[in-house]
Write an enzyme that holds these catalytic residues in place. Sequence first.
Site, short mmCIF file in Angstrom:
data_model
loop_
_atom_site.label_atom_id
_atom_site.label_comp_id
_atom_site.label_asym_id
_atom_site.label_seq_id
_atom_site.Cartn_x
_atom_site.Cartn_y
_atom_site.Cartn_z
N SER A 153 0.83 -1.20 0.00
CA SER A 153 0.00 0.00 0.00
C SER A 153 0.88 1.26 0.00
O SER A 153 1.64 1.47 -0.93
CB SER A 153 -0.98 -0.05 1.18
OG SER A 153 -2.03 0.87 1.00
N ASP A 178 -10.11 -5.60 -3.35
CA ASP A 178 -9.48 -4.57 -2.50
C ASP A 178 -10.35 -3.32 -2.57
O ASP A 178 -10.53 -2.74 -3.65
CB ASP A 178 -8.08 -4.31 -3.06
CG ASP A 178 -7.27 -3.33 -2.23
OD1 ASP A 178 -7.85 -2.42 -1.61
OD2 ASP A 178 -6.03 -3.48 -2.24
N HIS A 229 -7.32 -6.06 0.84
CA HIS A 229 -6.14 -5.22 1.06
C HIS A 229 -5.37 -5.64 2.32
O HIS A 229 -4.41 -4.98 2.70
CB HIS A 229 -6.60 -3.76 1.19
CG HIS A 229 -5.52 -2.73 1.02
ND1 HIS A 229 -4.92 -2.46 -0.20
CD2 HIS A 229 -4.91 -1.90 1.91
CE1 HIS A 229 -4.01 -1.50 -0.04
NE2 HIS A 229 -3.99 -1.14 1.23
#
Length: 290
Positions: free
Chosen positions: A157, A234, A268
């Site tokens: 991320s 995600d 995620h």
Amino acid sequence: TESLFLTSMALTQVSSSRCAGGFQKVFEHDSTELKCKMKFAVYLPPKAETDKCPVMYWLSGLTCTEQNFITKAGSQLAAAEHGIIIVAPDTSPRGCNIEGEDESWDFGTGAGFYIDATQDPWSTNYRMYSYVTEELPKLINTNFPTNPDKMSICGHSMGGHGALICALKNPGKYKAVSAFAPICNPLQCPWGQKAFSGYLGPDRSTWEEYDATVLAGSYSGPQLDILIDQGCDDQFLSASQLLPDNLIAVCSERKIPVVFRLQPGYDHSYFFIYSFINDHIKHHAKYLKA
């Protein structure tokens, strides 16, 4: 000056646990770049007891500390197998008492974005880019049995963004780079726009040196084989925070090799990272051992 230099390199061991035949440790030190005490995690594989080992740096995402990766990703078995030291720093300076640093989860504490801030009041402490690329490797190479020429970088991320920009900005420094659900084009997404305007100010041209998609467009270093995994479920992909297509388009235009894998059903979270971390460590091992 020698003794001063050595004291600034001093480490305090916070914890040490036997893991996968090696040791998972956490250390604390006084950072010269960030002007505060910082913790980082280091996994020492069994091989490190007798040999110098390559180092993979892991950069975590928003809100994380050095703990998330070492407790949730399951990286230690593969690191032990391939004889790789893994270093996982924190995601921002801590306890700097800057007004507003704890107001939101995506700016300030836990959200350093791996850039060097230029704006008051952030510019004194928020220098995660220099910390990760300069101070930390020197510290690691001084204190652990590393092969200093063999380092690579990986992240998730915000940390995937960090890994990509560190590799693209420093041609040849990192032998491999990979990322899980990276923020690929911060100039064009809400997270990036919020962080960059706060840390770097309103002039968007200054943002470009920390945007992987922009940097890929002008990359001219040694061949970089990029591995990216992205979960199809995600929520931040669908919220247009990650924008991998923008990076992939530029890489294919510039003939930068990218293996981009969309993973159906994955979100995620660290469950996603845990599921594919072995592939990433294997990818790094290939280049670190070459």
